[in-house]
Design a protein around this motif. Structure first.
Motif, PDB file in Angstrom:
ATOM      1  N   ILE A  68       0.787  -1.139   0.123  1.00 22.93           N
ATOM      2  CA  ILE A  68       0.058   0.020  -0.185  1.00 22.93           C
ATOM      3  C   ILE A  68       0.790   1.315  -0.099  1.00 22.93           C
ATOM      4  N   ILE A  69       0.582   2.184  -0.725  1.00 21.95           N
ATOM      5  CA  ILE A  69       1.374   3.512  -1.109  1.00 21.95           C
ATOM      6  C   ILE A  69       0.221   4.576  -0.966  1.00 21.95           C
ATOM      7  N   GLY A  70       0.431   5.507  -0.052  1.00 22.18           N
ATOM      8  CA  GLY A  70      -0.203   6.809  -0.238  1.00 22.18           C
ATOM      9  C   GLY A  70       0.431   7.538  -0.697  1.00 22.18           C
ATOM     10  N   VAL A  71      -0.187   8.317  -1.712  1.00 23.14           N
ATOM     11  CA  VAL A  71       0.281   9.516  -2.664  1.00 23.14           C
ATOM     12  C   VAL A  71      -0.333  10.751  -1.886  1.00 23.14           C
ATOM     13  N   ASN A  72       0.673  11.605  -1.302  1.00 22.73           N
ATOM     14  CA  ASN A  72      -0.165  12.790  -0.625  1.00 22.73           C
ATOM     15  C   ASN A  72       0.029  13.916  -1.653  1.00 22.73           C
ATOM     16  N   LEU A  73      -1.166  14.626  -1.747  1.00 19.08           N
ATOM     17  CA  LEU A  73      -1.228  15.772  -2.861  1.00 19.08           C
ATOM     18  C   LEU A  73      -1.367  17.180  -2.276  1.00 19.08           C
ATOM     19  N   ASP A  74      -1.099  17.202  -0.892  1.00 22.31           N
ATOM     20  CA  ASP A  74      -0.995  18.721  -0.275  1.00 22.31           C
ATOM     21  C   ASP A  74       0.047  19.389  -0.874  1.00 22.31           C
ATOM     22  N   LYS A  75      -0.266  20.750  -0.952  1.00 25.08           N
ATOM     23  CA  LYS A  75       0.802  21.603  -1.349  1.00 25.08           C
ATOM     24  C   LYS A  75       1.667  22.171  -0.245  1.00 25.08           C
ATOM     25  N   ASP A  76       1.113  21.958   0.986  1.00 30.36           N
ATOM     26  CA  ASP A  76       1.715  22.390   2.356  1.00 30.36           C
ATOM     27  C   ASP A  76       2.135  21.054   3.125  1.00 30.36           C
ATOM     28  N   SER A  77       3.317  21.049   3.633  1.00 28.60           N
ATOM     29  CA  SER A  77       3.612  19.812   4.365  1.00 28.60           C
ATOM     30  C   SER A  77       2.843  19.827   5.745  1.00 28.60           C
ATOM     31  N   LYS A  78       2.931  20.924   6.381  1.00 28.30           N
ATOM     32  CA  LYS A  78       2.033  21.090   7.498  1.00 28.30           C
ATOM     33  C   LYS A  78       0.825  20.471   7.549  1.00 28.30           C
ATOM     34  N   THR A  79      -0.168  20.554   6.643  1.00 28.69           N
ATOM     35  CA  THR A  79      -1.498  20.267   6.676  1.00 28.69           C
ATOM     36  C   THR A  79      -1.213  18.600   6.509  1.00 28.69           C
ATOM     37  N   ALA A  80      -0.264  17.984   5.851  1.00 32.18           N
ATOM     38  CA  ALA A  80      -0.232  16.747   5.826  1.00 32.18           C
ATOM     39  C   ALA A  80       0.250  15.874   6.959  1.00 32.18           C
ATOM     40  N   ASP A  81       1.167  16.713   7.663  1.00 27.97           N
ATOM     41  CA  ASP A  81       1.729  16.404   8.703  1.00 27.97           C
ATOM     42  C   ASP A  81       0.535  16.183   9.983  1.00 27.97           C
ATOM     43  N   GLU A  82      -0.329  17.249   9.831  1.00 25.04           N
ATOM     44  CA  GLU A  82      -1.479  17.100  10.872  1.00 25.04           C
ATOM     45  C   GLU A  82      -2.332  16.051  10.901  1.00 25.04           C
ATOM     46  N   PHE A  83      -2.601  15.779   9.488  1.00 24.63           N
ATOM     47  CA  PHE A  83      -3.407  14.801   9.087  1.00 24.63           C
ATOM     48  C   PHE A  83      -2.791  13.422   9.509  1.00 24.63           C
ATOM     49  N   LEU A  84      -1.566  13.397   9.361  1.00 24.36           N
ATOM     50  CA  LEU A  84      -1.091  11.859   9.813  1.00 24.36           C
ATOM     51  C   LEU A  84      -0.899  11.864  11.295  1.00 24.36           C
ATOM     52  N   LYS A  85      -0.867  12.877  11.883  1.00 26.33           N
ATOM     53  CA  LYS A  85      -0.882  12.832  13.457  1.00 26.33           C
ATOM     54  C   LYS A  85      -2.357  12.179  14.058  1.00 26.33           C
ATOM     55  N   LYS A  86      -3.212  12.708  13.243  1.00 25.82           N
ATOM     56  CA  LYS A  86      -4.724  12.423  13.600  1.00 25.82           C
ATOM     57  C   LYS A  86      -4.854  11.100  13.089  1.00 25.82           C
TER      58      LYS A  86
END
Length: 148
Positions: A68-86
């Motif tokens: 399984i490979i997730g491909v994140n398309l967020d332009k801002d890393s902070k929003t992806a990091d916050e998502f992955l914390k939750k």
């Protein structure tokens, strides 16, 4: 002029500090030949992605041979990091803030999943995520895992 120089220094520092984020990770699916691959495009703003991550973690646990490979398309890393914390991911995540992989794979909505068989052939794709359809997805994956 001082303001322009300060702006240049600030932007340079930001670019250098986030260089690993700014560089898109390229994906070479040929390295997974012989495995069933579940490629999942997601973004932090995607509501159904919040539901799909726990399900993907369960898939990873239940089917260790499934890649399984997730491909994140967020332009801002902070929003992806916050998502992955939750919503932590027990599978690989690659980042594609430029979105060129989404163009290449013709992503039509979020999440967008593509499942490849062991020969590297695109066998199924899904737009969105629904727990009601998750059993259908599992059957597709089990059939592909059972192929030789």
């Amino acid at each position: 002029m001082k303001n322009l120089i300060a702006l240049f220094i600030t932007l340079s520092a930001l670019l250098l500090s986030s260089s690993s984020w700014a560089q898109d990770t390229q994906l070479d699916l040929s390295q997974y030949k012989g495995k069933v691959v579940y490629l999942d495009f997601w973004a932090s703003w995607c509501g159904p992605c919040k539901e799909s991550f726990p399900w993907l973690n369960e898939l990873k646990k239940k089917y260790p041979d499934l890649k399984i490979i997730g491909v994140n398309l967020d332009k801002d890393s902070k929003t992806a990091d916050e998502f992955l914390k939750k919503y932590p991911a027990d599978f690989d995540i690659i980042y594609n803030p430029k979105g060129d992989m989404a163009e290449k794979f013709k992503v039509k909505g979020m999440p967008y999943s593509v499942i490849y068989n062991k020969k590297g052939e695109n066998k199924f794709s899904h737009i969105g995520f629904s727990k009601a359809k998750s059993q259908k997805y599992i059957e597709e994956i089990e059939n592909l895992l059972g192929e030789k």
